[in-house]
Design a protein around this motif. Structure first.
Motif, PDB file in Angstrom:
ATOM      1  N   VAL A   1       0.848  -1.202   0.000  1.00  0.00           N
ATOM      2  CA  VAL A   1       0.000   0.000   0.000  1.00  0.00           C
ATOM      3  C   VAL A   1       0.877   1.244   0.000  1.00  0.00           C
ATOM      4  O   VAL A   1       0.609   2.217  -0.706  1.00  0.00           O
ATOM      5  N   GLY A   2       1.932   1.212   0.800  1.00  0.00           N
ATOM      6  CA  GLY A   2       2.853   2.343   0.797  1.00  0.00           C
ATOM      7  C   GLY A   2       3.481   2.573  -0.561  1.00  0.00           C
ATOM      8  O   GLY A   2       3.670   3.726  -0.985  1.00  0.00           O
ATOM      9  N   GLU A   3       3.769   1.488  -1.261  1.00  0.00           N
ATOM     10  CA  GLU A   3       4.370   1.613  -2.594  1.00  0.00           C
ATOM     11  C   GLU A   3       3.412   2.253  -3.592  1.00  0.00           C
ATOM     12  O   GLU A   3       3.806   3.151  -4.351  1.00  0.00           O
ATOM     13  N   ILE A   4       2.156   1.820  -3.600  1.00  0.00           N
ATOM     14  CA  ILE A   4       1.230   2.407  -4.566  1.00  0.00           C
ATOM     15  C   ILE A   4       0.916   3.849  -4.188  1.00  0.00           C
ATOM     16  O   ILE A   4       0.757   4.709  -5.066  1.00  0.00           O
ATOM     17  N   ALA A   5       0.849   4.134  -2.889  1.00  0.00           N
ATOM     18  CA  ALA A   5       0.578   5.507  -2.465  1.00  0.00           C
ATOM     19  C   ALA A   5       1.694   6.448  -2.912  1.00  0.00           C
ATOM     20  O   ALA A   5       1.438   7.552  -3.423  1.00  0.00           O
TER      21      ALA A   5
ATOM     22  N   PHE B   1      -8.128   4.434  -0.441  1.00  0.00           N
ATOM     23  CA  PHE B   1      -7.616   3.192   0.122  1.00  0.00           C
ATOM     24  C   PHE B   1      -8.704   2.542   0.969  1.00  0.00           C
ATOM     25  O   PHE B   1      -9.238   3.156   1.895  1.00  0.00           O
ATOM     26  N   LEU B   2      -9.027   1.287   0.653  1.00  0.00           N
ATOM     27  CA  LEU B   2     -10.015   0.544   1.419  1.00  0.00           C
ATOM     28  C   LEU B   2      -9.309  -0.175   2.566  1.00  0.00           C
ATOM     29  O   LEU B   2      -8.677  -1.209   2.367  1.00  0.00           O
TER      30      LEU B   2
ATOM     31  N   ALA C   1      -0.849   0.490   7.021  1.00  0.00           N
ATOM     32  CA  ALA C   1      -1.043   0.951   5.647  1.00  0.00           C
ATOM     33  C   ALA C   1      -1.632   2.358   5.632  1.00  0.00           C
ATOM     34  O   ALA C   1      -1.224   3.210   4.827  1.00  0.00           O
ATOM     35  N   GLU C   2      -2.587   2.618   6.502  1.00  0.00           N
ATOM     36  CA  GLU C   2      -3.164   3.963   6.575  1.00  0.00           C
ATOM     37  C   GLU C   2      -2.093   5.003   6.866  1.00  0.00           C
ATOM     38  O   GLU C   2      -2.070   6.093   6.268  1.00  0.00           O
ATOM     39  N   ARG C   3      -1.202   4.694   7.782  1.00  0.00           N
ATOM     40  CA  ARG C   3      -0.136   5.642   8.133  1.00  0.00           C
ATOM     41  C   ARG C   3       0.785   5.889   6.940  1.00  0.00           C
ATOM     42  O   ARG C   3       1.244   7.026   6.716  1.00  0.00           O
ATOM     43  N   LEU C   4       1.045   4.853   6.169  1.00  0.00           N
ATOM     44  CA  LEU C   4       1.887   5.025   4.970  1.00  0.00           C
ATOM     45  C   LEU C   4       1.189   5.888   3.928  1.00  0.00           C
ATOM     46  O   LEU C   4       1.828   6.716   3.269  1.00  0.00           O
ATOM     47  N   VAL C   5      -0.104   5.688   3.761  1.00  0.00           N
ATOM     48  CA  VAL C   5      -0.865   6.519   2.820  1.00  0.00           C
ATOM     49  C   VAL C   5      -0.836   7.979   3.261  1.00  0.00           C
ATOM     50  O   VAL C   5      -0.583   8.897   2.465  1.00  0.00           O
ATOM     51  N   GLU C   6      -1.071   8.211   4.543  1.00  0.00           N
ATOM     52  CA  GLU C   6      -1.092   9.579   5.068  1.00  0.00           C
ATOM     53  C   GLU C   6       0.246  10.289   4.890  1.00  0.00           C
ATOM     54  O   GLU C   6       0.280  11.505   4.681  1.00  0.00           O
TER      55      GLU C   6
END
Length: 313
Positions: free
Chosen positions: A95-99, A110-111, A145-150
């Protein structure tokens, strides 16, 4: 201006319906899934192979030319089935990679999961104001994953859905659906604890809103049907969807627990015996209007799928 959205996990239960729904809304869709034959084939839909998320992924080919992205792909909740490292890789690192790779997009949705915020039950109504307290590796990987997106620098919206149900889904609560298909009386009439569920149609409308709403930018939202449902009403709705009377008996909860244990269903009991009420008022406050009431959705699900229709978070 043309809008093109990448959907990962497009061959899954949620992804297949989301692909068709967004195409009908006028989006050009690049649908990336593991099983491309399961992805709808229609005008505006471009099918693509989803890379192996267990390894580092170069997302640039899939993101080329897209204006938005919805990341659905990941490991489902399966306690004890896989090492923690696998969840951390697929549900967080990928998820961090795609973000990071999607920094040129207008929005990444992100779901995540309500399990990033809470365990199997809660003694209070869950809202976004609660401090996240995941209780297993699935929830912890989703929160990571949420933290990586943020922190990615990409414009984002995070959705934390409750239990998602609809035709053809498989999951832990399928045992209740299987029981509902039998003609025998069931001892769930006294189980009045309430749990929040989420109709697939309601989730799709939430994702659609999250893609374009300026009020959703940079926000995290819980997503659930408006009204929770008791276990007794859930089983009754299942049987009604099968054209049968509820035929429920009131039996003390302790006796039901012992019965479930005798069939090796202790984990299923833990998932249905506690209360788990989610308040999605924050999302409704920016214009989300869930159109499906839980009891109606459960009845339709059972009618359509013959009893295989829900999964717990």
């Amino acid at each position: 201006m043309s809008r093109k959205v990448l959907i990962t996990g497009a061959s899954g239960f949620i992804g297949r319906r989301l692909v068709g729904a967004l195409a009908k809304e006028g989006w050009d869709v690049r649908a990336a899934g593991r099983d491309m034959n399961s992805i709808p084939s229609a005008q505006r839909i471009e099918r693509a192979a989803l890379p192996d998320l267990a390894k580092p992924v170069d997302w640039s080919p899939l993101l080329e030319g897209v204006t938005h992205a919805v990341h659905l792909a990941g490991l489902a909740h399966a306690p004890g089935m896989l090492p923690d490292e696998v969840y951390e890789r697929i549900n967080a690192a990928a998820v961090g990679e795609i973000a990071t790779a999607a920094q040129g997009a207008e929005r990444l949705v992100f779901l995540s999961s309500v399990r990033a915020q809470a365990g199997l039950s809660s003694d209070h109504v869950i809202t976004e104001a609660d401090t996240p307290q995941p209780t297993d590796i699935y929830g912890r990987s989703k929160l990571a994953a949420e933290r990586l997106v943020e922190g990615s620098g990409t414009a984002f919206t995070i959705l934390r859905p409750a239990v998602v149900y609809g035709p053809d889904v498989q999951g832990n609560i399928a045992s209740l659906a299987t029981l509902a298909r039998t003609p025998i009386p069931l001892p769930f009439g006294g189980l009045d604890n309430r749990r929040s569920l989420l109709a697939l149609e309601n989730l799709i409308s939430a994702i659609s809103l999250a893609l374009t709403s300026s009020q959703a930018a940079g926000e995290t939202f819980l997503v659930a049907d408006t009204e929770p449902i008791s276990v007794a009403d859930l089983v009754a709705a299942m049987r009604e969807g099968l054209g049968r009377s509820p035929h429920l008996m009131k039996v003390p909860a302790g006796a039901v627990k012992r019965m479930m244990a005798s069939f090796g269903k202790e984990a299923d009991w833990e998932r249905v015996s506690g209360s788990f009420v989610v308040d999605a008022a924050k999302l409704r406050g920016i214009g989300w209007q869930p159109s499906v009431a839980t009891r109606d959705g459960i009845r339709r699900m059972m009618c359509a799928s013959g009893g295989n229709g829900t999964t717990m978070p």
